[in-house]
Design a protein around this motif. Structure first.
Motif, PDB file in Angstrom:
ATOM      1  N   ARG A  92      11.020 -10.146  13.877  1.00  0.00           N
ATOM      2  CA  ARG A  92      12.250 -10.997  13.246  1.00  0.00           C
ATOM      3  C   ARG A  92      11.807 -11.854  12.698  1.00  0.00           C
ATOM      4  O   ARG A  92      11.759 -11.641  11.364  1.00  0.00           O
ATOM      5  N   ASP A  93      10.387 -12.040  12.342  1.00  0.00           N
ATOM      6  CA  ASP A  93       9.465 -12.509  11.564  1.00  0.00           C
ATOM      7  C   ASP A  93       9.049 -11.887  10.698  1.00  0.00           C
ATOM      8  O   ASP A  93       9.011 -12.888   9.207  1.00  0.00           O
ATOM      9  N   ILE A  94       8.675 -10.778  11.066  1.00  0.00           N
ATOM     10  CA  ILE A  94       8.377  -9.890   9.540  1.00  0.00           C
ATOM     11  C   ILE A  94       9.228  -9.139   9.040  1.00  0.00           C
ATOM     12  O   ILE A  94       9.565  -9.685   8.021  1.00  0.00           O
ATOM     13  N   THR A  95      10.291  -8.790   9.104  1.00  0.00           N
ATOM     14  CA  THR A  95      11.436  -8.182   8.735  1.00  0.00           C
ATOM     15  C   THR A  95      12.298  -9.576   8.234  1.00  0.00           C
ATOM     16  O   THR A  95      12.146  -9.370   6.441  1.00  0.00           O
ATOM     17  N   ASN A  96      12.346 -10.994   8.464  1.00  0.00           N
ATOM     18  CA  ASN A  96      12.746 -12.106   7.875  1.00  0.00           C
ATOM     19  C   ASN A  96      11.880 -12.022   6.512  1.00  0.00           C
ATOM     20  O   ASN A  96      12.117 -12.325   5.273  1.00  0.00           O
ATOM     21  N   THR A  97      11.109 -12.312   6.854  1.00  0.00           N
ATOM     22  CA  THR A  97       9.577 -12.342   6.272  1.00  0.00           C
ATOM     23  C   THR A  97       9.772 -11.603   4.640  1.00  0.00           C
ATOM     24  O   THR A  97       9.696 -11.855   3.130  1.00  0.00           O
ATOM     25  N   GLU A  98       9.817 -10.405   5.126  1.00  0.00           N
ATOM     26  CA  GLU A  98       9.662  -9.207   3.765  1.00  0.00           C
ATOM     27  C   GLU A  98      10.359  -9.583   3.163  1.00  0.00           C
ATOM     28  O   GLU A  98      10.292  -9.404   1.974  1.00  0.00           O
ATOM     29  N   VAL A  99      11.807  -9.944   3.534  1.00  0.00           N
ATOM     30  CA  VAL A  99      13.394  -9.976   2.404  1.00  0.00           C
ATOM     31  C   VAL A  99      12.525 -10.994   1.707  1.00  0.00           C
ATOM     32  O   VAL A  99      13.173 -10.861   0.429  1.00  0.00           O
ATOM     33  N   ILE A 100      12.533 -12.398   1.822  1.00  0.00           N
ATOM     34  CA  ILE A 100      12.566 -13.723   1.353  1.00  0.00           C
ATOM     35  C   ILE A 100      11.302 -12.839  -0.012  1.00  0.00           C
ATOM     36  O   ILE A 100      11.142 -13.632  -1.094  1.00  0.00           O
ATOM     37  N   ILE A 101       9.778 -12.645   0.726  1.00  0.00           N
ATOM     38  CA  ILE A 101       8.743 -12.207  -0.479  1.00  0.00           C
ATOM     39  C   ILE A 101       9.488 -11.171  -1.579  1.00  0.00           C
ATOM     40  O   ILE A 101       9.580 -10.707  -2.662  1.00  0.00           O
ATOM     41  N   LEU A 102      10.444 -10.403  -1.269  1.00  0.00           N
ATOM     42  CA  LEU A 102      10.884  -8.935  -2.222  1.00  0.00           C
ATOM     43  C   LEU A 102      11.754  -9.556  -2.600  1.00  0.00           C
ATOM     44  O   LEU A 102      12.036  -9.998  -4.257  1.00  0.00           O
ATOM     45  N   SER A 103      12.418 -10.811  -2.405  1.00  0.00           N
ATOM     46  CA  SER A 103      13.854 -11.607  -3.114  1.00  0.00           C
ATOM     47  C   SER A 103      12.317 -11.957  -3.945  1.00  0.00           C
ATOM     48  O   SER A 103      13.380 -12.591  -5.213  1.00  0.00           O
ATOM     49  N   ALA A 104      12.085 -13.075  -3.554  1.00  0.00           N
ATOM     50  CA  ALA A 104      10.754 -13.862  -4.943  1.00  0.00           C
ATOM     51  C   ALA A 104      10.561 -13.149  -6.210  1.00  0.00           C
ATOM     52  O   ALA A 104      10.352 -13.174  -6.987  1.00  0.00           O
ATOM     53  N   LEU A 105      10.352 -11.621  -5.802  1.00  0.00           N
ATOM     54  CA  LEU A 105       8.899 -11.035  -6.327  1.00  0.00           C
ATOM     55  C   LEU A 105      10.023 -10.103  -7.560  1.00  0.00           C
ATOM     56  O   LEU A 105      10.345  -9.471  -8.037  1.00  0.00           O
ATOM     57  N   GLU A 106      11.438 -10.066  -7.183  1.00  0.00           N
ATOM     58  CA  GLU A 106      12.752  -9.544  -7.482  1.00  0.00           C
ATOM     59  C   GLU A 106      12.909  -7.951  -7.625  1.00  0.00           C
ATOM     60  O   GLU A 106      12.778  -6.842  -8.345  1.00  0.00           O
ATOM     61  N   TRP A 107      11.968  -7.847  -6.875  1.00  0.00           N
ATOM     62  CA  TRP A 107      11.623  -6.640  -5.562  1.00  0.00           C
ATOM     63  C   TRP A 107      10.518  -5.250  -6.994  1.00  0.00           C
ATOM     64  O   TRP A 107      10.756  -4.158  -6.786  1.00  0.00           O
ATOM     65  N   ARG A 108       9.738  -6.448  -7.194  1.00  0.00           N
ATOM     66  CA  ARG A 108       8.729  -5.194  -8.458  1.00  0.00           C
ATOM     67  C   ARG A 108       7.701  -5.290  -7.362  1.00  0.00           C
ATOM     68  O   ARG A 108       6.813  -5.936  -7.334  1.00  0.00           O
ATOM     69  N   VAL A 109       7.200  -4.491  -6.630  1.00  0.00           N
ATOM     70  CA  VAL A 109       6.664  -3.924  -5.677  1.00  0.00           C
ATOM     71  C   VAL A 109       5.545  -2.629  -5.991  1.00  0.00           C
ATOM     72  O   VAL A 109       5.119  -2.238  -5.003  1.00  0.00           O
ATOM     73  N   GLN A 110       5.741  -2.100  -7.446  1.00  0.00           N
ATOM     74  CA  GLN A 110       4.890  -0.971  -7.969  1.00  0.00           C
ATOM     75  C   GLN A 110       3.187  -1.531  -8.505  1.00  0.00           C
ATOM     76  O   GLN A 110       3.499  -1.524 -10.789  1.00  0.00           O
ATOM     77  N   PRO A 111       2.918  -2.524  -8.652  1.00  0.00           N
ATOM     78  CA  PRO A 111       1.929  -3.023  -9.243  1.00  0.00           C
ATOM     79  C   PRO A 111       0.828  -2.006  -9.597  1.00  0.00           C
ATOM     80  O   PRO A 111       0.837  -1.649  -8.781  1.00  0.00           O
ATOM     81  N   PRO A 112       0.143  -2.027 -11.079  1.00  0.00           N
ATOM     82  CA  PRO A 112      -0.662  -1.021 -11.226  1.00  0.00           C
ATOM     83  C   PRO A 112      -1.899  -1.664 -10.883  1.00  0.00           C
ATOM     84  O   PRO A 112      -2.404  -2.866 -11.112  1.00  0.00           O
ATOM     85  N   THR A 113      -2.792  -0.868 -10.265  1.00  0.00           N
ATOM     86  CA  THR A 113      -3.939  -1.457  -9.280  1.00  0.00           C
ATOM     87  C   THR A 113      -5.230  -1.134 -10.761  1.00  0.00           C
ATOM     88  O   THR A 113      -5.316  -0.483 -11.280  1.00  0.00           O
ATOM     89  N   ALA A 114      -6.395  -1.507 -10.022  1.00  0.00           N
ATOM     90  CA  ALA A 114      -7.510  -1.436 -11.350  1.00  0.00           C
ATOM     91  C   ALA A 114      -8.161  -0.150 -10.804  1.00  0.00           C
ATOM     92  O   ALA A 114      -8.253   0.795 -10.857  1.00  0.00           O
ATOM     93  N   LEU A 115      -7.780   0.589  -9.046  1.00  0.00           N
ATOM     94  CA  LEU A 115      -8.505   1.684  -9.183  1.00  0.00           C
ATOM     95  C   LEU A 115      -6.760   2.786  -9.715  1.00  0.00           C
ATOM     96  O   LEU A 115      -7.210   4.005  -9.804  1.00  0.00           O
ATOM     97  N   SER A 116      -5.189   2.230 -10.280  1.00  0.00           N
ATOM     98  CA  SER A 116      -4.889   3.397 -10.254  1.00  0.00           C
ATOM     99  C   SER A 116      -5.633   3.598 -12.019  1.00  0.00           C
ATOM    100  O   SER A 116      -5.127   4.781 -13.024  1.00  0.00           O
ATOM    101  N   PHE A 117      -5.982   2.465 -12.280  1.00  0.00           N
ATOM    102  CA  PHE A 117      -6.388   2.407 -13.335  1.00  0.00           C
ATOM    103  C   PHE A 117      -7.844   3.506 -14.069  1.00  0.00           C
ATOM    104  O   PHE A 117      -8.060   4.294 -15.252  1.00  0.00           O
TER     105      PHE A 117
END
Length: 335
Positions: free
Chosen positions: A146-171
């Motif tokens: 529950r700690d994991i799943t609850n924290t995931e919701v908090i993180i995703l909400s704070a990030l506004e579901w922006r979960v596909q950052p361009p990484t150095a490797l992708s560049f």
């Protein structure tokens, strides 16, 4: 491809940009709330250094240790190592928000956020994912499912579901995809990719680089790789093609002092790292010559001094590889 790179540049400068949430450098953000948050954190960290009675907030060393732990987990489970870079993007952007304040103040909460960030990154990027129960197990029972799943919701909400950052490797991938097929063998391109990847993986563990754009780190890692390849390994015409691609699409002055400093920082990280798993790379690098035309031509250094300096770094690098430590297992608790 060019249009994709342009979009990635916009993303890395916009919603996916990371900020210095620890306040280790002067904060010039236009966001007054963020400035106040960082100044408060700096005072808290300074107060904690006065005596043991005050609980110490996190610092850059905490981030370094947990990023190493993330690499150990993905290596053990066979997940893509790029998941760690993505997890660190989640972590860094989350800690720059109000929602990340508790993770700044509590090292145990910080560990939970890191583990959840990795759990989420793997779920987003891999065909197979870790279950919350597995994360609980590798934490040594420190956290519940529950700690994991609850924290995931908090993180995703704070990030506004922006979960596909361009990484150095992708560049790096996109830059190398622009090389015409006739200009290089697959072996050469793979070599450049692997050595550049090693550098950006280490960069992901370094807090001092979180405000540096991933594209800039990618450019520096490719330039460093080209520096260690002599004419036989990297023919002049192909070198020119790569330089042209980086000049056109890197969105950075590849000849500037900032780039020179970043290249040195990446190479120093490699030379000083004794635990990164880089089997097979040393043998291929031993046959190359480490040089820097940039230092020779623009910094007034003699060819001999350039060779001496970079061969010294190279020797340290090979030594660190040959003496690489065995991957540590388990979850490391630190106070």
């Amino acid at each position: 491809l060019s249009s994709q790179i342009d979009v990635m540049h916009i993303q890395e400068c916009g919603v996916y940009a990371c900020r210095d949430y620890l306040g280790l450098e002067q904060v010039n953000s236009a966001d007054s709330a963020f400035r106040k948050r960082v100044h408060r954190r700096v005072h808290l960290r300074n107060d904690a250094s006065i005596g043991p009675s005050i609980s110490a907030p996190i610092d850059d060393e905490c981030r370094f240790k947990m990023s190493k732990w993330c690499y150990q987990v993905v290596d053990h489970c066979g997940f893509d190592r790029e998941c760690v870079s993505i997890a660190m993007s989640y972590l860094d952007r989350f800690l720059a928000t109000d929602a990340g304040e508790e993770a700044f103040l509590s090292r145990k909460t910080f560990q939970l956020v890191v583990m959840t960030s990795l759990y989420t990154a793997i779920k987003m990027m891999s065909k197979e994912s870790m279950s919350p129960s597995f994360v609980t197990a590798v934490s040594g029972g420190s956290f519940t499912e529950r700690d994991i799943t609850n924290t995931e919701v908090i993180i995703l909400s704070a990030l506004e579901w922006r979960v596909q950052p361009p990484t150095a490797l992708s560049f790096i991938r996109h830059f190398l995809y622009l090389v015409p097929q006739d200009d290089a063998s697959l072996t050469v391109i793979n070599f450049i990719f692997e050595i550049a990847r090693l550098q950006v993986e280490l960069a992901a563990t370094n807090y001092s680089l979180i405000t540096t754009k991933p594209s800039t780190i990618a450019v520096a890692s490719i330039l460093n790789t080209m520096d260690i390849m002599d004419e036989e390994c990297l023919p002049g015409d192909l070198r020119h093609v790569l330089i042209s691609i980086l000049e056109k699409h890197g969105a950075v002055n590849i000849w500037g002092e900032e780039m020179w400093d970043l290249k040195n920082k990446l190479m120093t990280d490699i030379a000083n790292n004794s635990s990164h798993q880089v089997q097979g790379i040393a043998a291929r690098m031993i046959s190359t010559t480490m040089k820097s035309k940039r230092a020779n031509e623009n910094l007034g250094m003699s060819p001999k001094s350039v060779d001496d300096e970079f061969h010294s770094v190279f020797e340290n690098y090979v030594s660190s590889i040959s003496g690489a430590l065995q991957t540590e297992g388990g979850f490391t608790e630190y106070s």
